[in-house]
Design a protein around this motif. Structure first.
Motif, PDB file in Angstrom:
ATOM      1  N   SER A   5       0.858  -1.183   0.000  1.00 57.27           N
ATOM      2  CA  SER A   5       0.000   0.000   0.000  1.00 57.27           C
ATOM      3  C   SER A   5       0.893   1.231   0.000  1.00 57.27           C
ATOM      4  CB  SER A   5      -0.922  -0.003   1.218  1.00 57.27           C
ATOM      5  OG  SER A   5      -0.187  -0.121   2.429  1.00 57.27           O
ATOM      6  N   TYR A   6       0.514   2.240  -0.782  1.00 56.49           N
ATOM      7  CA  TYR A   6       1.366   3.422  -0.907  1.00 56.49           C
ATOM      8  C   TYR A   6       0.554   4.597  -1.423  1.00 56.49           C
ATOM      9  CZ  TYR A   6       1.551   2.189  -5.931  1.00 56.49           C
ATOM     10  OH  TYR A   6       1.233   1.877  -7.234  1.00 56.49           O
ATOM     11  N   PHE A   7       1.156   5.781  -1.384  1.00 59.16           N
ATOM     12  CA  PHE A   7       0.584   6.947  -2.033  1.00 59.16           C
ATOM     13  C   PHE A   7       1.631   7.505  -2.986  1.00 59.16           C
ATOM     14  CE2 PHE A   7       3.033   9.052   1.226  1.00 59.16           C
ATOM     15  CZ  PHE A   7       3.261  10.344   0.781  1.00 59.16           C
ATOM     16  N   THR A   8       1.281   8.499  -3.765  1.00 55.58           N
ATOM     17  CA  THR A   8       2.244   9.179  -4.633  1.00 55.58           C
ATOM     18  C   THR A   8       2.144  10.678  -4.383  1.00 55.58           C
ATOM     19  OG1 THR A   8       0.787   9.561  -6.547  1.00 55.58           O
ATOM     20  CG2 THR A   8       1.857   7.394  -6.391  1.00 55.58           C
ATOM     21  N   ASP A   9       3.208  11.404  -4.721  1.00 57.42           N
ATOM     22  CA  ASP A   9       3.164  12.857  -4.568  1.00 57.42           C
ATOM     23  C   ASP A   9       2.085  13.474  -5.446  1.00 57.42           C
ATOM     24  OD1 ASP A   9       5.166  13.187  -2.641  1.00 57.42           O
ATOM     25  OD2 ASP A   9       6.748  13.107  -4.150  1.00 57.42           O
ATOM     26  N   GLU A  12      -2.356  11.813  -3.469  1.00 60.32           N
ATOM     27  CA  GLU A  12      -2.297  11.376  -2.071  1.00 60.32           C
ATOM     28  C   GLU A  12      -3.546  10.565  -1.744  1.00 60.32           C
ATOM     29  OE1 GLU A  12      -1.607  14.940   0.145  1.00 60.32           O
ATOM     30  OE2 GLU A  12       0.537  14.871  -0.224  1.00 60.32           O
ATOM     31  N   ALA A  13      -3.558   9.337  -2.250  1.00 54.80           N
ATOM     32  CA  ALA A  13      -4.677   8.406  -2.116  1.00 54.80           C
ATOM     33  C   ALA A  13      -4.081   7.010  -1.983  1.00 54.80           C
ATOM     34  CB  ALA A  13      -5.592   8.499  -3.337  1.00 54.80           C
ATOM     35  N   LEU A  14      -4.936   6.028  -1.676  1.00 54.69           N
ATOM     36  CA  LEU A  14      -4.471   4.655  -1.492  1.00 54.69           C
ATOM     37  C   LEU A  14      -4.252   3.978  -2.834  1.00 54.69           C
ATOM     38  CD1 LEU A  14      -3.880   2.145   0.253  1.00 54.69           C
ATOM     39  CD2 LEU A  14      -6.353   1.667   0.193  1.00 54.69           C
ATOM     40  N   HIS A  15      -3.004   3.602  -3.091  1.00 54.67           N
ATOM     41  CA  HIS A  15      -2.628   2.782  -4.237  1.00 54.67           C
ATOM     42  C   HIS A  15      -2.185   1.411  -3.725  1.00 54.67           C
ATOM     43  CE1 HIS A  15      -2.173   6.909  -5.707  1.00 54.67           C
ATOM     44  NE2 HIS A  15      -2.109   6.469  -6.946  1.00 54.67           N
ATOM     45  N   PRO A  47      -0.154   5.113   3.869  1.00 53.99           N
ATOM     46  CA  PRO A  47      -1.157   4.098   4.194  1.00 53.99           C
ATOM     47  C   PRO A  47      -0.529   2.804   4.711  1.00 53.99           C
ATOM     48  CG  PRO A  47      -0.832   4.206   1.824  1.00 53.99           C
ATOM     49  CD  PRO A  47      -0.061   5.348   2.414  1.00 53.99           C
ATOM     50  N   PHE A  48      -1.184   2.231   5.706  1.00 54.91           N
ATOM     51  CA  PHE A  48      -0.788   0.948   6.288  1.00 54.91           C
ATOM     52  C   PHE A  48      -2.016   0.067   6.363  1.00 54.91           C
ATOM     53  CE2 PHE A  48      -0.709  -1.897   9.921  1.00 54.91           C
ATOM     54  CZ  PHE A  48       0.491  -2.565   9.749  1.00 54.91           C
TER      55      PHE A  48
END
Length: 285
Positions: A5-9, A12-15, A47-48
């Protein structure tokens, strides 16, 4: 199966991305977000995802730079999510400026789930006018406990080594103790700085005492560590946030680390790795 789970600059959402071997990760939803923020600041940073007492996946995320709350939602398949809520973990703490990088782990001895996050607490001051994005602040790791993710204990300091630290992540060891990675937040956001790297410690009981820190186990400047098991080795990934790339290291004993190679999604920021049985919602690669 491994799910990142990650976000991007840029978003800023859940990927999400997933892998069956822990080496090659494929994006979910063609790299588009699977969930956008709907409460608080509308941001889902850091996100975790972990498994809760109800068997559902529980998402925690940072609600912007200076919110005293963290975002929480649940899912059975990682794609369809419940309504989001804000957990006001630091809202009643005088001088609390933020609540960053929330995660949780379960203590199998007590049965309690420990939420951990990073906060600046300076009574008599506010976050207004501070450039949190570019200038380091004086953080410590805080925590609270829950049995059901509905009621929570009062927050308290979880880890204080005497200097600024952020981005703690905890994994239970086979021995019954815990391994924790965290970022030494001293220094400046400059590739020539000292510190701004990842260290490790262990503890038997949440809240300490803690073993003498080991490290750094990464180069500088990095943040956002996440640890997972791949076969008979530990793997730690970390965000080279000034350089727009990710790094990884592996270890068989949790002490001696060497560079590792992973194929991860581009533009990934502050990722966390979930180990889970295969899900029908995430097909074979």
């Amino acid at each position: 199966m491994y799910v990142v789970s990650y976000f991007t600059d840029a978003d800023e959402a859940l990927h999400l991305a997933y892998s069956h071997d822990g080496e090659r990760f494929a994006t979910v939803n063609d790299g588009r977000p699977v969930l956008r923020g709907a409460v608080g600041t509308g941001r889902l940073r850091d996100p975790f995802i972990g498994t809760g007492p109800d068997g559902l996946f529980h998402l925690l995320a940072t609600d912007g730079w200076t919110s005293p709350c963290i975002v929480h939602a649940t899912s059975a398949d990682l794609l369809t999510w419940s309504d989001q809520e804000l957990i006001p973990v630091m809202a009643e703490v005088a001088g609390a400026h933020n609540a960053w990088a929330p995660e949780f782990f379960r203590d199998r001895h007590s049965g309690l789930y420990h939420l951990i996050w990073s906060s600046v607490v300076e009574p008599g001051t506010t976050a207004e006018g501070r450039d949190f994005e570019h200038n380091g602040q004086d953080h410590r790791i805080w925590h609270c406990t829950t049995e059901d993710f509905r009621t929570f204990s009062a927050p308290d300091v979880f880890f204080d080594p005497g200097h600024s630290v952020i981005d703690a992540t905890v994994r239970e060891l086979d021995s019954g103790g815990f391994l924790m990675a965290y970022k030494d937040e001293r220094g400046s956001n400059d590739l020539a700085t000292a510190h701004k790297d990842i260290h490790l410690t262990t503890f038997d009981t949440p809240g300490g005492p803690y073993a003498s820190p080991r490290g750094p186990v990464t180069p500088s400047v990095v943040e956002g560590p996440s640890i997972f098991r791949r076969g008979d080795e530990w793997v730690i990934i970390f965000d080279h946030f000034l350089e727009g790339r990710y790094g990884a290291a592996s270890s068989r004993n949790g002490v001696d680390w060497k560079p590792a190679s992973l194929t991860l999604p581009p533009h990934m920021r502050h990722a966390s790795v979930l180990e889970t049985p295969p899900l029908a919602s995430l097909p074979p690669q």
